[in-house]
Design a protein around this motif. Structure first.
Motif, PDB file in Angstrom:
ATOM      1  N   VAL A  36       0.848  -1.200   0.000  1.00 31.56           N
ATOM      2  CA  VAL A  36       0.000   0.000   0.000  1.00 31.56           C
ATOM      3  C   VAL A  36       0.880   1.245   0.000  1.00 31.56           C
ATOM      4  CG1 VAL A  36      -1.623   1.355   1.403  1.00 31.56           C
ATOM      5  CG2 VAL A  36      -1.994  -1.097   1.104  1.00 31.56           C
ATOM      6  N   PHE A  58       1.034   4.547  -2.726  1.00 33.87           N
ATOM      7  CA  PHE A  58       0.891   5.980  -2.445  1.00 33.87           C
ATOM      8  C   PHE A  58       2.183   6.764  -2.722  1.00 33.87           C
ATOM      9  CE2 PHE A  58      -2.963   4.342  -0.472  1.00 33.87           C
ATOM     10  CZ  PHE A  58      -3.873   5.231  -1.009  1.00 33.87           C
ATOM     11  N   TYR A  76      -1.822  12.954  -6.602  1.00 35.50           N
ATOM     12  CA  TYR A  76      -2.967  12.517  -5.792  1.00 35.50           C
ATOM     13  C   TYR A  76      -4.111  13.544  -5.783  1.00 35.50           C
ATOM     14  CZ  TYR A  76      -5.814  11.031  -1.888  1.00 35.50           C
ATOM     15  OH  TYR A  76      -6.898  10.667  -1.116  1.00 35.50           O
ATOM     16  N   ASN A 109      -7.799  13.092  -7.491  1.00 40.19           N
ATOM     17  CA  ASN A 109      -9.012  13.094  -6.657  1.00 40.19           C
ATOM     18  C   ASN A 109     -10.091  13.978  -7.275  1.00 40.19           C
ATOM     19  OD1 ASN A 109      -8.667  11.378  -4.567  1.00 40.19           O
ATOM     20  ND2 ASN A 109      -8.175  12.920  -3.039  1.00 40.19           N
ATOM     21  N   LYS A 131     -15.919  15.763   2.141  1.00 35.80           N
ATOM     22  CA  LYS A 131     -15.028  16.150   3.243  1.00 35.80           C
ATOM     23  C   LYS A 131     -15.620  17.306   4.044  1.00 35.80           C
ATOM     24  CE  LYS A 131     -10.820  14.302   1.154  1.00 35.80           C
ATOM     25  NZ  LYS A 131      -9.805  14.501   0.118  1.00 35.80           N
ATOM     26  N   ALA A 176      -4.294   8.863   8.577  1.00 38.46           N
ATOM     27  CA  ALA A 176      -4.127   8.579   7.147  1.00 38.46           C
ATOM     28  C   ALA A 176      -4.398   9.881   6.391  1.00 38.46           C
ATOM     29  CB  ALA A 176      -5.038   7.447   6.680  1.00 38.46           C
ATOM     30  N   GLY A 177      -3.863  10.942   6.940  1.00 38.83           N
ATOM     31  CA  GLY A 177      -4.202  12.300   6.499  1.00 38.83           C
ATOM     32  C   GLY A 177      -3.671  12.662   5.124  1.00 38.83           C
ATOM     33  N   GLY A 178      -2.708  11.891   4.601  1.00 41.66           N
ATOM     34  CA  GLY A 178      -2.227  12.096   3.231  1.00 41.66           C
ATOM     35  C   GLY A 178      -1.821  13.527   2.959  1.00 41.66           C
ATOM     36  N   ASP A 230      -5.998  17.500   3.216  1.00 34.09           N
ATOM     37  CA  ASP A 230      -7.256  18.235   2.992  1.00 34.09           C
ATOM     38  C   ASP A 230      -8.012  18.487   4.294  1.00 34.09           C
ATOM     39  OD1 ASP A 230      -6.850  18.373   0.324  1.00 34.09           O
ATOM     40  OD2 ASP A 230      -8.425  16.960  -0.266  1.00 34.09           O
ATOM     41  N   ASP A 263       0.361   9.753   8.888  1.00 33.26           N
ATOM     42  CA  ASP A 263       0.274   8.922   7.684  1.00 33.26           C
ATOM     43  C   ASP A 263       1.485   7.994   7.679  1.00 33.26           C
ATOM     44  OD1 ASP A 263      -1.492   9.315   4.864  1.00 33.26           O
ATOM     45  OD2 ASP A 263       0.387   8.186   4.656  1.00 33.26           O
ATOM     46  N   ILE A 264       1.317   6.852   7.029  1.00 33.65           N
ATOM     47  CA  ILE A 264       2.419   5.887   7.006  1.00 33.65           C
ATOM     48  C   ILE A 264       3.431   6.230   5.918  1.00 33.65           C
ATOM     49  CG2 ILE A 264       1.470   4.195   5.363  1.00 33.65           C
ATOM     50  CD1 ILE A 264       2.152   2.109   7.645  1.00 33.65           C
ATOM     51  N   ASN A 265       3.013   7.133   5.028  1.00 34.09           N
ATOM     52  CA  ASN A 265       3.782   7.351   3.809  1.00 34.09           C
ATOM     53  C   ASN A 265       4.411   8.746   3.774  1.00 34.09           C
ATOM     54  OD1 ASN A 265       4.122   8.222   0.987  1.00 34.09           O
ATOM     55  ND2 ASN A 265       3.401   6.152   0.578  1.00 34.09           N
ATOM     56  N   MET A 279       3.417  11.227   0.815  1.00 31.06           N
ATOM     57  CA  MET A 279       2.119  11.897   0.981  1.00 31.06           C
ATOM     58  C   MET A 279       2.248  13.013   2.027  1.00 31.06           C
ATOM     59  SD  MET A 279      -0.163  10.512  -1.078  1.00 31.06           S
ATOM     60  CE  MET A 279      -1.855  10.598  -0.521  1.00 31.06           C
ATOM     61  N   ALA A 283      -1.416   3.373  11.450  1.00 31.64           N
ATOM     62  CA  ALA A 283      -2.700   3.524  12.153  1.00 31.64           C
ATOM     63  C   ALA A 283      -2.949   2.393  13.143  1.00 31.64           C
ATOM     64  CB  ALA A 283      -3.828   3.546  11.127  1.00 31.64           C
ATOM     65  N   GLY A 320      -9.016   6.301   4.292  1.00 30.30           N
ATOM     66  CA  GLY A 320      -7.815   5.613   4.778  1.00 30.30           C
ATOM     67  C   GLY A 320      -8.098   4.190   5.207  1.00 30.30           C
ATOM     68  N   ARG A 357      -9.806   1.667   4.397  1.00 26.31           N
ATOM     69  CA  ARG A 357      -9.821   0.490   3.526  1.00 26.31           C
ATOM     70  C   ARG A 357      -8.408   0.039   3.138  1.00 26.31           C
ATOM     71  NH1 ARG A 357     -10.732   4.594  -0.127  1.00 26.31           N
ATOM     72  NH2 ARG A 357      -9.357   4.424  -1.926  1.00 26.31           N
TER      73      ARG A 357
HETATM   74  C1  LIG Z   1      -6.644   7.572  -0.237  1.00 21.34           C
HETATM   75  S1  LIG Z   1      -5.428   8.352   0.768  1.00 21.34           S
HETATM   76  C2  LIG Z   1      -6.416   9.465   1.748  1.00 21.34           C
HETATM   77  C3  LIG Z   1      -5.693  10.725   2.077  1.00 21.34           C
HETATM   78  C4  LIG Z   1      -6.554  11.806   2.753  1.00 21.34           C
HETATM   79  N1  LIG Z   1      -7.049  11.352   4.032  1.00 21.34           N
HETATM   80  C5  LIG Z   1      -7.698  12.211   1.867  1.00 21.34           C
HETATM   81  O1  LIG Z   1      -8.854  11.958   2.227  1.00 21.34           O
HETATM   82  O2  LIG Z   1      -7.452  12.778   0.801  1.00 21.34           O
HETATM   83  C6  LIG Z   1      -5.046   7.080   1.901  1.00 21.34           C
HETATM   84  C7  LIG Z   1      -3.891   7.415   2.814  1.00 21.34           C
HETATM   85  O3  LIG Z   1      -3.789   6.380   3.802  1.00 21.34           O
HETATM   86  C8  LIG Z   1      -2.418   6.207   4.103  1.00 21.34           C
HETATM   87  N2  LIG Z   1      -2.252   4.907   4.778  1.00 21.34           N
HETATM   88  C9  LIG Z   1      -2.378   3.675   4.239  1.00 21.34           C
HETATM   89  N3  LIG Z   1      -2.160   2.724   5.156  1.00 21.34           N
HETATM   90  C10 LIG Z   1      -1.890   3.372   6.324  1.00 21.34           C
HETATM   91  C11 LIG Z   1      -1.607   2.947   7.644  1.00 21.34           C
HETATM   92  N4  LIG Z   1      -1.541   1.644   7.948  1.00 21.34           N
HETATM   93  N5  LIG Z   1      -1.404   3.868   8.593  1.00 21.34           N
HETATM   94  C12 LIG Z   1      -1.455   5.209   8.299  1.00 21.34           C
HETATM   95  N6  LIG Z   1      -1.727   5.675   7.064  1.00 21.34           N
HETATM   96  C13 LIG Z   1      -1.950   4.775   6.083  1.00 21.34           C
HETATM   97  C14 LIG Z   1      -1.761   6.295   2.743  1.00 21.34           C
HETATM   98  O4  LIG Z   1      -0.375   6.516   2.828  1.00 21.34           O
HETATM   99  C15 LIG Z   1      -2.538   7.446   2.111  1.00 21.34           C
HETATM  100  O5  LIG Z   1      -1.912   8.681   2.339  1.00 21.34           O
END
Ligand SMILES: C[S@@+](CC[C@H](N)C(=O)[O-])C[C@H]1O[C@@H](n2cnc3c(N)ncnc32)[C@H](O)[C@@H]1O
Length: 252
Positions: A26, A30, A37, A41, A53, A72-74, A77, A96-98, A101, A125, A143, A145
């Motif tokens: 995953v 990202f 991204y 979106n 949002k 998972a704030g990416g 936003d 966020d894990i990434n 992002m 998370a 996030g 899913r």
């Molecule tokens: C689809 S993006 C959503 C970003 C933002 N929240 C938004 O709504 O635009 C999903 C985010 O989840 C983060 N993510 C995925 N797995 C994660 C985890 N285990 N812990 C924290 N963040 C995670 C990804 O790195 C990515 O930035």
């Protein structure tokens, strides 16, 4: 395949992968799409994700001085909006894990002059690095899913929420009309990966995103998972006929 082997697998889109590999896979998705991204979106949802949002922020009832976790704030936003609500006496923590992002999010917020009340933490998370009862509100948009063990992440969220704190989870749901489902499938599986190819030169990542939506628990299943975690007063609101869903609950 024996049961022991099956127990160590989880889904990554429609594929089954070892549980200990999913987070990395995953993360790679990202990293690959981070720079496109925000643009993607807007294109993929025709800008409607902004309305979803806004609705989430409205339901948060966050106010001045509060502590908010944008999980998972990416690209930030939600953090932008929460930072305005909590003001200088409050704090928003974007986790966020990434790092790709987070970098893009951090630059975006700095360009908007948001410097003092948002901090950025790279973490998973499922193992949040905060003490119990820290936040007034935890918000997760699109996030959940992507998490390998959603139950574990829900427990982690419950632990860091203060008593009377609020959790909000925005993600895709199952559309409430069958006919809409058919159109949505056609759009998701045939059009979205093409847009991904054209704009982000990355059809595979967008195929994963679509598949991960289909593998995500439906509205009622997620509600039950949240109740089993110990959240109270769990409610959900279908948006755009259930294409997106906002789950809200409290910790008492
Ligand atoms: C689809 S993006 C959503 C970003 C933002 N929240 C938004 O709504 O635009 C999903 C985010 O989840 C983060 N993510 C995925 N797995 C994660 C985890 N285990 N812990 C924290 N963040 C995670 C990804 O790195 C990515 O930035």
């Amino acid at each position: 395949m024996n049961n022991k082997h099956k127990k160590n697998l989880t889904h990554f889109g429609f594929q089954e992968v070892p549980k200990n590999k999913k987070t990395l896979l995953v993360s790679k998705i990202f990293h690959d799409i981070a720079s496109k991204y925000d643009l993607m979106n807007d294109l993929m949802s025709f800008g409607i994700h902004r309305m979803w949002k806004r609705c989430m922020i409205h339901h948060s009832t966050v106010y001045t001085g509060q502590k908010v976790l944008d999980l998972a704030g990416g690209t930030g936003d939600l953090s932008i909006k929460f930072s305005r609500l909590v003001g200088n006496s409050g704090i928003v923590v974007l986790v966020d894990i990434n790092d790709s992002m987070i970098d893009i999010g951090q630059k975006k917020l700095r360009n908007l002059g948001i410097l003092n009340n948002v901090i950025y933490v790279q973490a998973d998370a499922e193992a949040l690095p905060f003490p119990d009862n820290t936040f007034d509100c935890v918000a997760v948009s699109f996030g959940l899913r992507n998490f390998t063990n959603k139950e574990q992440a829900l427990f982690s969220i419950h632990r860091v929420l203060k008593s009377k704190g609020k959790v909000l989870i925005l993600d895709f749901g199952v559309p409430i009309f069958k006919i809409l489902n058919t159109i949505y499938d056609l759009y998701s599986f045939h059009v979205l990966p093409k847009i991904g190819e054209l704009i982000a030169q990355n059809a595979n990542s967008y195929r994963y995103l679509v598949e991960s939506i289909r593998m995500h628990p439906d509205q009622e299943t997620l509600k039950n998972m949240m109740m089993q975690t110990g959240f109270n007063n769990v409610k959900y609101f279908n948006m755009t006929c259930g294409i997106a869903v906002l789950h809200c609950a409290h910790k008492y």
